[in-house]
Design a protein around this motif. Structure first.
Motif, PDB file in Angstrom:
ATOM      1  N   LEU A  17       0.891  -1.275   0.068  1.00 47.58           N
ATOM      2  CA  LEU A  17      -0.023  -0.013  -0.032  1.00 47.58           C
ATOM      3  C   LEU A  17       0.811   1.241  -0.091  1.00 47.58           C
ATOM      4  O   LEU A  17       0.883   2.242  -0.786  1.00 47.58           O
ATOM      5  CB  LEU A  17      -0.943  -0.034   1.235  1.00 47.58           C
ATOM      6  CG  LEU A  17      -1.881   1.385   1.488  1.00 47.58           C
ATOM      7  CD1 LEU A  17      -2.812   1.209   0.282  1.00 47.58           C
ATOM      8  CD2 LEU A  17      -2.505   1.124   2.777  1.00 47.58           C
ATOM      9  N   CYS A  18       1.932   1.253   0.786  1.00 40.95           N
ATOM     10  CA  CYS A  18       2.776   2.368   0.795  1.00 40.95           C
ATOM     11  C   CYS A  18       3.502   2.503  -0.387  1.00 40.95           C
ATOM     12  O   CYS A  18       3.522   3.814  -0.737  1.00 40.95           O
ATOM     13  CB  CYS A  18       3.907   2.220   2.084  1.00 40.95           C
ATOM     14  SG  CYS A  18       2.981   2.372   3.836  1.00 40.95           S
ATOM     15  N   HIS A  19       3.934   1.535  -0.893  1.00 41.91           N
ATOM     16  CA  HIS A  19       4.730   1.751  -2.234  1.00 41.91           C
ATOM     17  C   HIS A  19       3.790   2.359  -3.281  1.00 41.91           C
ATOM     18  O   HIS A  19       4.268   3.081  -4.055  1.00 41.91           O
ATOM     19  CB  HIS A  19       5.244   0.161  -2.567  1.00 41.91           C
ATOM     20  CG  HIS A  19       6.692  -0.027  -2.031  1.00 41.91           C
ATOM     21  ND1 HIS A  19       7.529  -0.824  -2.615  1.00 41.91           N
ATOM     22  CD2 HIS A  19       7.034   0.665  -0.669  1.00 41.91           C
ATOM     23  CE1 HIS A  19       8.576  -0.977  -1.801  1.00 41.91           C
ATOM     24  NE2 HIS A  19       8.152  -0.351  -0.610  1.00 41.91           N
ATOM     25  N   SER A  20       2.561   1.651  -3.361  1.00 46.14           N
ATOM     26  CA  SER A  20       1.601   2.164  -4.283  1.00 46.14           C
ATOM     27  C   SER A  20       1.230   3.744  -4.266  1.00 46.14           C
ATOM     28  O   SER A  20       1.172   4.559  -5.359  1.00 46.14           O
ATOM     29  CB  SER A  20       0.458   1.516  -4.250  1.00 46.14           C
ATOM     30  OG  SER A  20       0.584  -0.102  -4.509  1.00 46.14           O
ATOM     31  N   VAL A  21       0.913   4.126  -3.018  1.00 46.11           N
ATOM     32  CA  VAL A  21       0.371   5.510  -2.771  1.00 46.11           C
ATOM     33  C   VAL A  21       1.610   6.514  -3.203  1.00 46.11           C
ATOM     34  O   VAL A  21       1.711   7.422  -3.640  1.00 46.11           O
ATOM     35  CB  VAL A  21       0.074   5.534  -1.396  1.00 46.11           C
ATOM     36  CG1 VAL A  21       0.040   7.166  -0.888  1.00 46.11           C
ATOM     37  CG2 VAL A  21      -1.226   4.917  -1.034  1.00 46.11           C
ATOM     38  N   LEU A  22       3.013   5.936  -2.481  1.00 48.46           N
ATOM     39  CA  LEU A  22       4.156   7.162  -2.912  1.00 48.46           C
ATOM     40  C   LEU A  22       4.638   7.089  -4.345  1.00 48.46           C
ATOM     41  O   LEU A  22       4.716   8.283  -4.653  1.00 48.46           O
ATOM     42  CB  LEU A  22       5.376   6.568  -2.081  1.00 48.46           C
ATOM     43  CG  LEU A  22       4.955   6.661  -0.393  1.00 48.46           C
ATOM     44  CD1 LEU A  22       6.033   5.947   0.304  1.00 48.46           C
ATOM     45  CD2 LEU A  22       4.863   8.018   0.106  1.00 48.46           C
ATOM     46  N   ARG A  23       4.628   5.794  -4.566  1.00 50.53           N
ATOM     47  CA  ARG A  23       4.824   6.017  -6.363  1.00 50.53           C
ATOM     48  C   ARG A  23       3.628   6.682  -7.065  1.00 50.53           C
ATOM     49  O   ARG A  23       4.190   7.422  -8.026  1.00 50.53           O
ATOM     50  CB  ARG A  23       5.067   4.262  -6.837  1.00 50.53           C
ATOM     51  CG  ARG A  23       5.652   4.420  -7.995  1.00 50.53           C
ATOM     52  CD  ARG A  23       5.938   2.667  -8.408  1.00 50.53           C
ATOM     53  NE  ARG A  23       7.236   2.626  -7.801  1.00 50.53           N
ATOM     54  CZ  ARG A  23       7.172   1.607  -7.106  1.00 50.53           C
ATOM     55  NH1 ARG A  23       6.144   0.594  -6.459  1.00 50.53           N
ATOM     56  NH2 ARG A  23       8.245   1.074  -6.296  1.00 50.53           N
TER      57      ARG A  23
END
Length: 338
Positions: A17-23
């Motif tokens: 989730l973090c990777h998706s949001v930040l990217r």
């Protein structure tokens, strides 16, 4: 909070989730992993105010242009025991990771070393930095200003940041001794979570814009937080302003808020980290004296008192199997961002 009000995610799902949001919102690839690791640490240790909730402010800070998404930190070796890392306007995590091996090397070579991180955007707890050093056998101290949200003792207007102080002591067997606390009565994130949940806050956390005590989270956020312990917390907060501001050539909390210019982004400024190698003081006797410290910890726990961070470490062992419970409304908000 009932099970229907929450969503349970594995740590791997939190990472995804973090990777998706930040990217999706433009954070540079070099920053995604270290920023994510800090957010995961908050969820893993059941510190909700420093977990995925912080993604909202990360995204807002990126959108506001108050962080450089692809900043490349630059290390400057000031002396045998001092270094500075210019974060170049990026999030603090990559700057810390860049400077960490140099800080460890200097501390082990000279006995004590300090690292100033300049021009960084800091949105998280300090214990990840502290534990990175205690994990290498070093005693550690860290502090950072924030935005001017806190009134000095006896005052009514925001001047200080929440100005956290963190300390760590490595232990030969088991978890380190770590504390990490704001010099304000509570972290601002805790008040924001109360506001989101529509819950009152305890008296003593804030005052409203007229200087009156309040239990209304919205009014408290519009007024000023209070320091913990009255004049004692206020003095510690002033210390943080000085040693992680002018001493390292960076901003005070009031200057950070002025730089923000109403964007309501994460604080911008500096961080000071000090690492001490027991071997530097004690040589071959270091292990003996570090072991002596265990009698102090036994004396604390032996009378039923709790060491700081024990709840975090217990949660850390629990969440890999039990998962992380996140308020459903927050999860849906983050899923939309992803």
């Amino acid at each position: 909070m009932s099970a229907t009000d929450t969503v349970t995610l594995t740590l791997a799902q939190v990472e995804e989730l973090c990777h998706s949001v930040l990217r999706r919102h433009g954070l540079g690839e070099a920053h995604i992993a270290p920023v994510t690791a800090t957010i995961i640490a908050g969820e893993r240790d059941e510190c909700a105010s420093h977990g995925v909730y912080r993604l909202l402010n990360c995204v807002h800070t990126l959108k506001s242009g108050k962080v450089v998404p692809d900043a490349v930190p630059v290390v400057d070796h000031m002396s045998m025991s001092l270094l500075r890392v210019d974060a170049a306007g990026g999030f603090a995590q990559l700057a810390f990771a860049t400077g960490l091996p140099h800080l460890v090397e200097k501390a082990q070579a000279t006995g004590i070393a300090a690292m100033g991180i300049n021009r960084c955007v800091h949105f998280a707890a300090l214990w990840p930095e502290i534990e990175a050093l205690t994990g290498r056998g070093l005693v550690a101290f860290a502090c950072t200003p924030s935005h001017a949200w806190v009134a000095p003792a006896g005052g009514t207007s925001p001047l200080f940041g929440t100005n956290p102080i963190a300390f760590g002591w490595p232990r030969p067997d088991g978890d380190p001794f770590v504390f990490d606390f704001a010099t304000s009565a509570v972290a601002r994130g805790e008040i924001e979570l109360h506001r989101r949940a529509g819950k009152p806050i305890p008296l003593g956390w804030t005052i409203d814009a007229q200087g009156n005590p309040t239990t209304d989270a919205e009014a408290g956020l519009a007024g000023a937080l209070l320091t913990f312990g009255g004049h004692k917390g206020s003095a510690l907060s002033a210390m943080v302003e000085l040693i992680a501001g002018p001493l390292i050539g960076d901003m005070t909390s009031a200057e950070s808020l002025a730089h923000d210019d109403g964007a309501k982004a994460s604080p911008y400024g500096g961080e000071l980290i000090i690492a001490i190698d027991p071997i530097g003081f004690l040589g071959g006797a270091a292990a003996e004296h570090v072991q002596r410290a265990e009698s102090l910890f036994d004396g604390i726990t032996g009378q039923g008192a709790r060491l700081p961070s024990r709840r975090r470490f217990a949660a850390r062992r629990r969440t890999p199997e039990a998962g992380c419970r996140i308020p459903r409304t927050l999860y849906e908000e983050l899923a939309a961002l992803a």
